[in-house]
Scaffold this motif. Structure first.
Motif, PDB file in Angstrom:
ATOM      1  N   UNK A 123      19.773 -11.983   4.079  1.00 36.19           N
ATOM      2  CA  UNK A 123      20.502 -13.003   4.826  1.00 36.19           C
ATOM      3  C   UNK A 123      21.058 -14.103   3.932  1.00 36.19           C
ATOM      4  N   UNK A 124      20.408 -14.372   2.811  1.00 33.32           N
ATOM      5  CA  UNK A 124      20.868 -15.424   1.917  1.00 33.32           C
ATOM      6  C   UNK A 124      19.930 -15.574   0.739  1.00 33.32           C
ATOM      7  N   UNK A 125      20.328 -16.438  -0.192  1.00 31.88           N
ATOM      8  CA  UNK A 125      19.508 -16.715  -1.367  1.00 31.88           C
ATOM      9  C   UNK A 125      18.663 -17.963  -1.134  1.00 31.88           C
ATOM     10  N   UNK A 126      17.374 -17.860  -1.428  1.00 33.15           N
ATOM     11  CA  UNK A 126      16.492 -19.019  -1.330  1.00 33.15           C
ATOM     12  C   UNK A 126      16.342 -19.743  -2.662  1.00 33.15           C
ATOM     13  N   UNK A 127      16.532 -19.042  -3.767  1.00 32.84           N
ATOM     14  CA  UNK A 127      16.405 -19.698  -5.063  1.00 32.84           C
ATOM     15  C   UNK A 127      16.213 -18.706  -6.182  1.00 32.84           C
ATOM     16  N   UNK A 128      16.196 -19.249  -7.409  1.00 37.08           N
ATOM     17  CA  UNK A 128      15.997 -18.432  -8.597  1.00 37.08           C
ATOM     18  C   UNK A 128      14.962 -19.113  -9.477  1.00 37.08           C
ATOM     19  N   UNK A 129      14.002 -18.343  -9.978  1.00 36.39           N
ATOM     20  CA  UNK A 129      12.960 -18.890 -10.831  1.00 36.39           C
ATOM     21  C   UNK A 129      12.792 -18.092 -12.096  1.00 36.39           C
ATOM     22  N   UNK A 130      11.687 -18.368 -12.811  1.00 40.88           N
ATOM     23  CA  UNK A 130      11.453 -17.693 -14.085  1.00 40.88           C
ATOM     24  C   UNK A 130      11.196 -16.221 -13.938  1.00 40.88           C
ATOM     25  N   UNK A 131      10.657 -15.787 -12.775  1.00 39.73           N
ATOM     26  CA  UNK A 131      10.352 -14.373 -12.582  1.00 39.73           C
ATOM     27  C   UNK A 131      11.545 -13.612 -12.036  1.00 39.73           C
ATOM     28  N   UNK A 132      12.305 -14.216 -11.138  1.00 46.86           N
ATOM     29  CA  UNK A 132      13.410 -13.490 -10.532  1.00 46.86           C
ATOM     30  C   UNK A 132      14.086 -14.296  -9.451  1.00 46.86           C
ATOM     31  N   UNK A 133      14.797 -13.581  -8.589  1.00 46.43           N
ATOM     32  CA  UNK A 133      15.554 -14.215  -7.512  1.00 46.43           C
ATOM     33  C   UNK A 133      14.830 -13.988  -6.191  1.00 46.43           C
ATOM     34  N   UNK A 134      14.914 -14.976  -5.299  1.00 48.30           N
ATOM     35  CA  UNK A 134      14.248 -14.906  -4.004  1.00 48.30           C
ATOM     36  C   UNK A 134      15.303 -14.918  -2.905  1.00 48.30           C
ATOM     37  N   UNK A 135      15.195 -13.948  -1.985  1.00 44.80           N
ATOM     38  CA  UNK A 135      16.136 -13.836  -0.878  1.00 44.80           C
ATOM     39  C   UNK A 135      15.411 -14.036   0.457  1.00 44.80           C
ATOM     40  N   UNK A 136      16.138 -14.569   1.416  1.00 46.38           N
ATOM     41  CA  UNK A 136      15.687 -14.544   2.795  1.00 46.38           C
ATOM     42  C   UNK A 136      16.179 -13.234   3.405  1.00 46.38           C
ATOM     43  N   UNK A 137      15.308 -12.523   4.111  1.00 42.43           N
ATOM     44  CA  UNK A 137      15.671 -11.208   4.636  1.00 42.43           C
ATOM     45  C   UNK A 137      14.957 -10.956   5.949  1.00 42.43           C
ATOM     46  N   UNK A 138      15.429  -9.909   6.654  1.00 42.55           N
ATOM     47  CA  UNK A 138      14.793  -9.502   7.899  1.00 42.55           C
ATOM     48  C   UNK A 138      14.586  -7.991   7.911  1.00 42.55           C
ATOM     49  N   UNK A 139      13.495  -7.593   8.555  1.00 39.70           N
ATOM     50  CA  UNK A 139      13.219  -6.174   8.731  1.00 39.70           C
ATOM     51  C   UNK A 139      13.973  -5.663   9.951  1.00 39.70           C
ATOM     52  N   UNK A 140      13.956  -4.350  10.145  1.00 43.83           N
ATOM     53  CA  UNK A 140      14.616  -3.764  11.313  1.00 43.83           C
ATOM     54  C   UNK A 140      13.998  -4.289  12.610  1.00 43.83           C
ATOM     55  N   UNK A 141      12.708  -4.615  12.568  1.00 44.26           N
ATOM     56  CA  UNK A 141      12.036  -5.124  13.756  1.00 44.26           C
ATOM     57  C   UNK A 141      12.234  -6.605  13.982  1.00 44.26           C
ATOM     58  N   UNK A 142      12.988  -7.278  13.071  1.00 40.77           N
ATOM     59  CA  UNK A 142      13.278  -8.693  13.256  1.00 40.77           C
ATOM     60  C   UNK A 142      12.334  -9.633  12.541  1.00 40.77           C
ATOM     61  N   UNK A 143      11.419  -9.123  11.715  1.00 41.66           N
ATOM     62  CA  UNK A 143      10.498  -9.993  10.991  1.00 41.66           C
ATOM     63  C   UNK A 143      11.202 -10.644   9.812  1.00 41.66           C
ATOM     64  N   UNK A 144      11.020 -11.956   9.661  1.00 41.97           N
ATOM     65  CA  UNK A 144      11.650 -12.694   8.564  1.00 41.97           C
ATOM     66  C   UNK A 144      10.721 -12.701   7.359  1.00 41.97           C
ATOM     67  N   UNK A 145      11.262 -12.361   6.200  1.00 41.50           N
ATOM     68  CA  UNK A 145      10.465 -12.277   4.975  1.00 41.50           C
ATOM     69  C   UNK A 145      11.214 -12.950   3.822  1.00 41.50           C
ATOM     70  N   UNK A 146      10.472 -13.260   2.778  1.00 38.54           N
ATOM     71  CA  UNK A 146      11.049 -13.703   1.508  1.00 38.54           C
ATOM     72  C   UNK A 146      10.862 -12.567   0.509  1.00 38.54           C
ATOM     73  N   UNK A 147      11.944 -12.064  -0.038  1.00 40.31           N
ATOM     74  CA  UNK A 147      11.900 -10.930  -0.966  1.00 40.31           C
ATOM     75  C   UNK A 147      12.138 -11.449  -2.378  1.00 40.31           C
ATOM     76  N   UNK A 148      11.198 -11.201  -3.270  1.00 38.42           N
ATOM     77  CA  UNK A 148      11.309 -11.617  -4.662  1.00 38.42           C
ATOM     78  C   UNK A 148      11.657 -10.407  -5.513  1.00 38.42           C
ATOM     79  N   UNK A 149      12.770 -10.491  -6.227  1.00 36.06           N
ATOM     80  CA  UNK A 149      13.255  -9.389  -7.059  1.00 36.06           C
ATOM     81  C   UNK A 149      13.154  -9.811  -8.518  1.00 36.06           C
TER      82      UNK A 149
END
Length: 602
Positions: free
Chosen positions: A18-44
């Motif tokens: 859904x969007x970018x939450x930020x970038x840190x020393x380890x990687x990038x963090x995204x706001x995302x949703x699952x097919x069931x509608x659960x909101x998560x923070x995904x760290x890549x």
């Protein structure tokens, strides 16, 4: 939250971004949703770290450990793929701001909220430590304030980064953590145990209740802060009395004397509903609509309009906001961005970013005389400018007048190659206490690489480049100095008077000058000696250092001073010259005119 860019994937695993939450020393963090509608923070993970086999192995181990922690006071792991080309982990999205953002934006937490914070952190750490993890980077930006209690984030993962960045030193020999929120063990590079996290909790609680770090902020010099953590007592001025025993116990230098995580867990009030201040609850409700309505497809994904779904989400968002405001409910959905977060989405073509707007010509420290002369100043100002974006507190200022020293942080308004403007500043320190007011707008205009013209209201001055960092005092001033014999005192009485001072190294804003004086007791009316002496000691904060060192009024050391002592309420300037072949330090008051005191090396 920042918008997605064409370089971002539409999905990571089963989650739609859904969007970018930020970038840190380890990687990038995204706001995302699952097919069931659960909101998560995904760290890549960043590509350069993903290419390191040692990092991948440690990352996989840490994710497995995180999965054992569960969801008590943390953001639990929802899914992960540590074998992917770009390894990732998805954790439950925690509604609420970081403690840092809450304090910066809305002010201090009341004592009851701080006690609830301590209890929640204690319960979370019990589970974290039971899983074999020591957080090691517990700080305000890693603690989220949800309506139903605090959440600890970003634990364990930092240890995976350490494998690459510090050559594998993850137990002894490595200094890992954030200055200001580290334990003495971390500072010394010793073995880290769960007790280290408890010390960090103490620093976090002090910050929540006072708005200040108990051992000083990093902008006063990282090494100075680390020295204070290892050797000095914390500065807990302004801490509510009822919180004192708890915070001091957590900040014990000896790990064995600190409370356990279980002990902390029992400190919270029995009723933890509506534990956040009303203003913070109101902000959570106002932010709720933004998150629930954040359903824009990622670039390249199915972007057909969905009017019915969006209307439904808007209605749900409004209902959620009302529930939070009316009842302090158990669920809120909000994202509170850190003001200094930098992402590639706001990076310009010249390499500058919204959080790096300050041209290099301004970076560093600058000092000027507002009244008086360079040799005998009556009022001075110093500003140390760091990198930052619009609205960030990217400068630290110190203003010294005849009777006070005031220090604070200045908000960046605008900056270009010719001029930089700072808005009204807050006050972080002042001597005497309670006498300082926030500094007004300041404008600095470039004259050369080493000269700026400074203006604040109707006052103007020329500022010159000065030394910045943790050691600003010129070497010639350092050491102990003794006052010259008093010319009007009989020789047989000279031993009754003794005046000395010691100058130490350190950053601006630290108490680097120590005064000692001994003088005979006298009759208040006649001035005649009555027998006995009075001994006084005090310190003064440095507000500027160049050819002249400027210090604020004395802060009397009551424990080392006799009851008859009183502090010198005048700011001072220190200047060195040569007299009769000897190095001489001249101490001049910055108040009404008077003869300077003469001091020589002991």
């Amino acid at each position: 939250m920042e918008a997605l860019t064409p370089e971002d994937p539409p999905r990571i695993g089963p989650f739609r971004l859904l969007g970018r939450l930020g970038t840190g020393g380890m990687g990038r963090v995204y706001l995302a949703r699952s097919e069931g509608g659960r909101t998560v923070a995904v760290k890549v993970v960043h590509a350069q770290l993903a290419s390191e086999s040692a990092f991948r192995l440690r990352f996989a181990r840490e994710v497995a450990a995180l999965e054992r922690v569960g969801d008590t006071g943390t953001a639990p792991v929802i899914d992960s793929d540590t074998e992917a080309e770009a390894p990732w982990v998805a954790v439950s999205y925690v509604p609420g701001p970081s403690l840092r953002a809450a304090v910066d934006d809305l002010g201090l937490l009341p004592a009851r909220s701080v006690r609830t914070l301590a209890g929640g952190l204690g319960r979370a750490l019990e589970h974290i430590h039971a899983a074999g993890i020591v957080h090691r980077d517990l700080k305000p930006s890693n603690i989220l304030l949800a309506v139903d209690g605090p959440r600890i984030i970003d634990f364990g993962i930092a240890r995976a980064v350490d494998t690459v960045t510090d050559g594998g030193l993850t137990t002894t020999g490595a200094v890992v953590g954030s200055p200001g929120f580290m334990s003495p063990e971390q500072v010394r590079g010793e073995r880290i145990t769960p007790a280290s996290d408890i010390f960090c909790v103490g620093a976090v609680l002090a910050y929540a209740a006072t708005g200040r770090q108990p051992f000083g902020a990093a902008d006063s010099g990282m090494h100075a802060v680390m020295f204070r953590i290892a050797h000095d007592e914390p500065d807990l001025e302004g801490l509510p009395e009822e919180l004192g025993p708890l915070v001091r116990a957590c900040l014990a230098k000896d790990p064995a004397r600190r409370p356990s995580a279980a002990d902390l867990g029992r400190t919270a009030p029995h009723d933890v509903t509506a534990w956040l201040p009303p203003a913070l609850l109101a902000r959570l409700g106002a932010q709720a609509a933004g998150l629930l309505d954040a359903d824009t497809p990622a670039p390249g994904d199915d972007d057909r309009p969905r009017p019915k779904r969006r209307r439904l989400r808007t209605a749900l968002a409004a209902a959620c906001a009302v529930a939070v405001l009316a009842a302090g409910g158990v669920v809120a959905a909000a994202y509170w961005p850190e003001k200094t977060r930098t992402t590639d989405a706001n990076r310009g073509t010249n390499g500058a970013t919204d959080t790096e707007l300050v041209p290099d010509v301004y970076l560093g420290a600058w000092e000027g005389v507002l009244e008086g002369t360079q040799d005998i100043p009556k009022a001075t100002a110093r500003i140390e400018i760091g990198q930052g974006g619009k609205g960030s507190k990217s400068a630290t200022y110190v203003n010294v007048t005849g009777e006070r020293l005031c220090m604070g942080r200045s908000v960046l308004v605008s900056a270009d190659e010719n001029r930089i403007v700072f808005g009204e500043s807050d006050v972080t320190a002042g001597v005497p206490e309670g006498r300082c007011t926030p500094a007004a707008h300041q404008t600095l205009t470039v004259r050369s690489k080493d000269v700026l013209e400074w203006k604040s209201g109707a006052v103007t001055a020329t500022f010159r480049r000065a030394k910045a960092g943790p050691e600003i005092v010129p070497a010639a001033f350092l050491g102990s100095w003794k006052h010259a014999p008093l010319t009007e005192t009989p020789d047989d009485q000279q031993q009754l008077w003794s005046y000395g001072l010691t100058v130490s190294q350190g950053p601006a804003g630290d108490s680097l000058v120590r005064f000692e004086r001994t003088y005979p007791k006298t009759d208040d009316e006649t001035g005649e000696l009555t027998g006995g002496t009075v001994h006084c000691e005090g310190t003064a904060m440095v507000g500027g250092a160049g050819t002249v060192v400027v210090v604020g009024p004395e802060d009397l050391d009551e424990q080392a001073s006799d009851a008859d002592c009183s502090a010198d309420t005048t700011s001072q300037s220190l200047r060195i010259d040569t007299f009769q072949g000897k190095q001489r330090l001249l101490l001049s008051g910055m108040g009404p005119d008077g003869e300077p005191g003469e001091y020589y090396r002991e």
